[in-house]
Scaffold this motif. Sequence first.
Motif, PDB file in Angstrom:
ATOM      1  N   ASP A  96      69.114   4.230 -43.638  1.00  0.00           N
ATOM      2  CA  ASP A  96      68.147   4.046 -44.724  1.00  0.00           C
ATOM      3  C   ASP A  96      68.504   2.816 -45.551  1.00  0.00           C
ATOM      4  O   ASP A  96      67.629   2.038 -45.929  1.00  0.00           O
ATOM      5  CB  ASP A  96      68.102   5.261 -45.649  1.00  0.00           C
ATOM      6  CG  ASP A  96      67.552   6.507 -44.992  1.00  0.00           C
ATOM      7  OD1 ASP A  96      66.872   6.397 -43.952  1.00  0.00           O
ATOM      8  OD2 ASP A  96      67.806   7.603 -45.524  1.00  0.00           O
ATOM      9  N   MET A 100      66.164  -0.202 -46.591  1.00  0.00           N
ATOM     10  CA  MET A 100      65.881  -0.460 -48.002  1.00  0.00           C
ATOM     11  C   MET A 100      66.111  -1.926 -48.365  1.00  0.00           C
ATOM     12  O   MET A 100      65.494  -2.430 -49.303  1.00  0.00           O
ATOM     13  CB  MET A 100      66.714   0.462 -48.883  1.00  0.00           C
ATOM     14  CG  MET A 100      66.299   1.923 -48.754  1.00  0.00           C
ATOM     15  SD  MET A 100      67.437   3.057 -49.573  1.00  0.00           S
ATOM     16  CE  MET A 100      66.747   3.001 -51.238  1.00  0.00           C
ATOM     17  N   TRP A 107      62.071   4.605 -51.974  1.00  0.00           N
ATOM     18  CA  TRP A 107      62.068   5.492 -50.820  1.00  0.00           C
ATOM     19  C   TRP A 107      62.215   6.921 -51.327  1.00  0.00           C
ATOM     20  O   TRP A 107      63.182   7.219 -52.034  1.00  0.00           O
ATOM     21  CB  TRP A 107      63.237   5.177 -49.885  1.00  0.00           C
ATOM     22  CG  TRP A 107      63.088   3.921 -49.092  1.00  0.00           C
ATOM     23  CD1 TRP A 107      62.661   2.698 -49.537  1.00  0.00           C
ATOM     24  CD2 TRP A 107      63.387   3.753 -47.720  1.00  0.00           C
ATOM     25  NE1 TRP A 107      62.683   1.786 -48.528  1.00  0.00           N
ATOM     26  CE2 TRP A 107      63.134   2.416 -47.389  1.00  0.00           C
ATOM     27  CE3 TRP A 107      63.864   4.607 -46.734  1.00  0.00           C
ATOM     28  CZ2 TRP A 107      63.311   1.909 -46.113  1.00  0.00           C
ATOM     29  CZ3 TRP A 107      64.062   4.107 -45.455  1.00  0.00           C
ATOM     30  CH2 TRP A 107      63.776   2.766 -45.150  1.00  0.00           C
ATOM     31  N   ILE A 121      65.750   3.301 -54.858  1.00  0.00           N
ATOM     32  CA  ILE A 121      65.400   1.916 -54.548  1.00  0.00           C
ATOM     33  C   ILE A 121      66.685   1.104 -54.538  1.00  0.00           C
ATOM     34  O   ILE A 121      67.643   1.426 -55.253  1.00  0.00           O
ATOM     35  CB  ILE A 121      64.376   1.350 -55.567  1.00  0.00           C
ATOM     36  CG1 ILE A 121      63.782   0.022 -55.052  1.00  0.00           C
ATOM     37  CG2 ILE A 121      64.994   1.193 -56.948  1.00  0.00           C
ATOM     38  CD1 ILE A 121      62.552  -0.432 -55.835  1.00  0.00           C
TER      39      ILE A 121
END
Length: 136
Positions: A96, A100, A107, A121
Amino acid sequence: MALRIVFPHDLLGRLVGELKHCSIERVFFCVGVRRDDTYFVEDCVECPNVSKAPRVEFTADPVCTYRVIVEAEGKGREVVVIAHCHPARPRPSMKDLKGMKLWKVPWIIVDSTTGDYAAWIMGEDDEIVEVKVETV
């Protein structure tokens, strides 16, 4: 002022419901507008997870992703949130974090075993900042 995401109440409930009790990671692109420090979500569109290992990661179908972006821009909107699930507490995974860095929007991560969720974030200097989620 802190960053926040604002959802219509029924939309957030449907989104979390879709992401709870999933056997694979699923991904939704939420479209709307950003005003100052607030991301207003108007709709969420699921794109198929085309990862070869969908139980542990997601790769959104690129054609679907492109279509969501183009359709949003055609309406004067943009992708303002990415939402997905995994069977763990709602914190960004290492994969992730890589995503990002590319998608500089909040998210929302839903724990697919409990339905708990949180939004994050990637801020300046790659620090992870929690984003408040509200409904109206």
